[in-house]
Design an enzyme around this catalytic site. Sequence first.
Site, PDB file in Angstrom:
ATOM      1  N   HIS A   3      -2.873   8.208   6.029  1.00 10.92           N
ATOM      2  CA  HIS A   3      -3.008   6.925   5.544  1.00 10.92           C
ATOM      3  C   HIS A   3      -4.644   6.407   5.889  1.00 10.92           C
ATOM      4  CE1 HIS A   3      -1.947   3.218   3.789  1.00 10.92           C
ATOM      5  NE2 HIS A   3      -2.262   2.383   4.780  1.00 10.92           N
ATOM      6  N   HIS A  26      -9.614   1.942  -0.206  1.00 11.02           N
ATOM      7  CA  HIS A  26      -8.234   2.120  -0.254  1.00 11.02           C
ATOM      8  C   HIS A  26      -7.777   1.358  -1.494  1.00 11.02           C
ATOM      9  CE1 HIS A  26      -4.332   1.425   0.994  1.00 11.02           C
ATOM     10  NE2 HIS A  26      -4.375   0.624   1.753  1.00 11.02           N
ATOM     11  N   CYS A  80       0.778  -1.311   0.165  1.00 13.70           N
ATOM     12  CA  CYS A  80       0.003  -0.065   0.062  1.00 13.70           C
ATOM     13  C   CYS A  80       0.897   1.279  -0.010  1.00 13.70           C
ATOM     14  CB  CYS A  80      -1.038  -0.110   1.195  1.00 13.70           C
ATOM     15  SG  CYS A  80      -1.708  -1.686   1.247  1.00 13.70           S
TER      16      CYS A  80
END
Lengths: 354, 393
Positions: B288, B322, B157
């Site tokens: 994040h 995400h 990620c």
Amino acid sequence: MSRKMYINGMASIAAQTEEDLFTENLQSFSENIFPATSVNYKEYIKPMMLRRMSKAIKMGLVTAKRALNEAGVDVPDSIIVGTGEGCKQDTEKFLENILDENESFLTPTAFIQSTHNTVGGQIALDLKCTGYNMTYTQNSASFESALIDAKLQFTEEMGTRCVLVGGVDEIARISTPFYNLDGQLKAGEINTAKILQSSSEGTITSEGAAFFLLSEIRTQDSFAEISDCMIYRNISEEKLQEEISWFLKKNDLKIDELDVVILGNNGDTRYDHYYQQLQEDLFKNTLQLGYKNWVGDYNTVTAYACWLGAEILKRKEIPQQLKLNNLPLKQPTSILVYNQYLGKNHSLTLLRSL
Amino acid sequence: MSRSVAVTGMGIFSAIGKNLEENHRSLIHGKHGLSHPEILETVHQNLPIGEIKSTNSDLADALNLDKNHAFTRAALLGTIALKEALQNAKIEDFTNIGFVNGNSVGGMDMTERFYREYESNPANRRFIQAQHPGFTTEQIAGYFGIDNYVTTISTACSSAANAVMLGARLIQSGRLDQVIVGGTDCLSRFTLNGFNSLMIYSEDFPKPFDSERKGLNLGEAAAYLVLESADFAKNKEVLGYVSGYGNANDAFHQTASSENGEGAYLAMQKALETANLNPHHIDYINAHGTATQNNDLSESRALIRIFKEMPAFSSTKSFTGHTLAAAGAIEAVFSLLAIKHQQIYPNLNFNSAISDTRLRPVTELQSTKIQHVLSNSFGFGGNCTSLIFSKDE
């Protein structure tokens, strides 16, 4: 101003052992997919951990630790890994579970170990290394991408003094044999030792890992340096010749001063012309070595080639079974590694003795 | 910093829009892109995803691809986003431009579809090589004829954030003068089931930094920035500068973040150091903020350790889901939009703060002076990256 990248420690696992390489005992295989030699992993990894680890993680972690040991470094400043296909075994395991169980009753273990940066993460975890951690995955230029990052670190003022850099790729039970279906691997009966003379398409594949501890500090254990590295996604044969000449010149080396070139010939008649053209022209007076007929071709096999080059510079000795031409042997001081796969992701890496 | 790194173009394709303008419009109107799966074929019809509602053949048509193309969905999205970035930067000559792509899923969407068919169906075998991220990158590079330095970063990620960092370093070192950086990832059953099996997938819309957050929702996206050295950017509109970056490893667990967010703390600290800034210089943080229990608490603790006075912050994953390897790139674009329009985009679905940390994100669109933005991206393998984008003065 770029500081030098000395190799202060390195280790490799591949389909042939180091001993066999320098005693002319390299093995031939009759399959187009063959595994890396087994290693006593328990020496480096706790049995509890070992059980959960795929081959890529095991090979990566062990070679990383051996490279660090050899250099006498406990924790490097940075960890940079190249892997073309990452953790294929765990990917395959999780994917088959999804398909078999129709997306239900899944356990996450294989999934969490399936990301391409698992090896880099596991090394950091094992060493408790909170430093820079990076993973490159650009097919046959994955290891070189990692090397270029390492080289950048030695031009920056970020306090980096030593970098652990390596390449790793593993075979997986189902996904690797897929390469029989799309023409990447040779069909029919095979004697791997002889594939460089073959007149068929495709190659042979295997797995392995090689790690290097690169440092700006020259110690009594330093035995070579990695001077430079370049990658090209796509390049014509004419342009390649020019680029190699420019690359050597940039590193203050004339073509006739280059002692050895390690070439990535893999017996695939569709693409070996990239090497053959250089063999007949630019490198006709240079000692040429080939190695993929012994260790197979996989995305990060060039990490093995660099290990090989550094080992040659260290021992001042050439493994006879790798020679592609017969030239009088000089004391090797400079070695160029050139590679491409399927005509793409070309790379040049220059190693020098100290 | 030795050489400044200017952003001269950007492009984006996400669940909230197929270009910059659409994404910006969704952000200012608080319009999220989460929905139930329509294109992704999965049994998990109840799980909200940030899905782009175009089929692969729609996307391929938009690019005029040959019928037998081997573009993965990530490559299709990536090519469209990159086209916008290059037009935006007015770049037509690709001779010396580099390309650093962040990608984690690669062509897993194709692998999971054809895995059991490769043996019997030769037509699909062109996707065998497509499984790995480098192939997707090559397809995108090939479309534009970007031939030289082309590489892929795959650190889960944080991949695209790391791509931005590498691009900046390549320019600063003088190795390149122009480099495209960013990332792309598509939805796949592989990742959906992966996060679901980790029991961190939310059945509701994501609630980053909320005490009642139930986990993340995946999305798909691609975004790219064109970075140029000062010399090359001279006569161009500069959207902002990449002024700081830092990467560190949490070295705690393969997937979970440490309690005090050590990796995140170190990454932010390094980013501030390279930018030569103090924490109080940061006007906005694009966090994040995945909306998992673990990440948001750990990130909050790391933020509190760095910032004595907490700047305005939000997680735009509440809009897009995400998007894994692309997250760092789309959030870089959002950070640069925040700088361009001097506004902060809200953190949707937030009600009550985490009791331990009491951090409250921005929940309404806010107009304010923004000079420096910090953007966080953390990934599996303990990989933590922070970037700082600064306004052209």
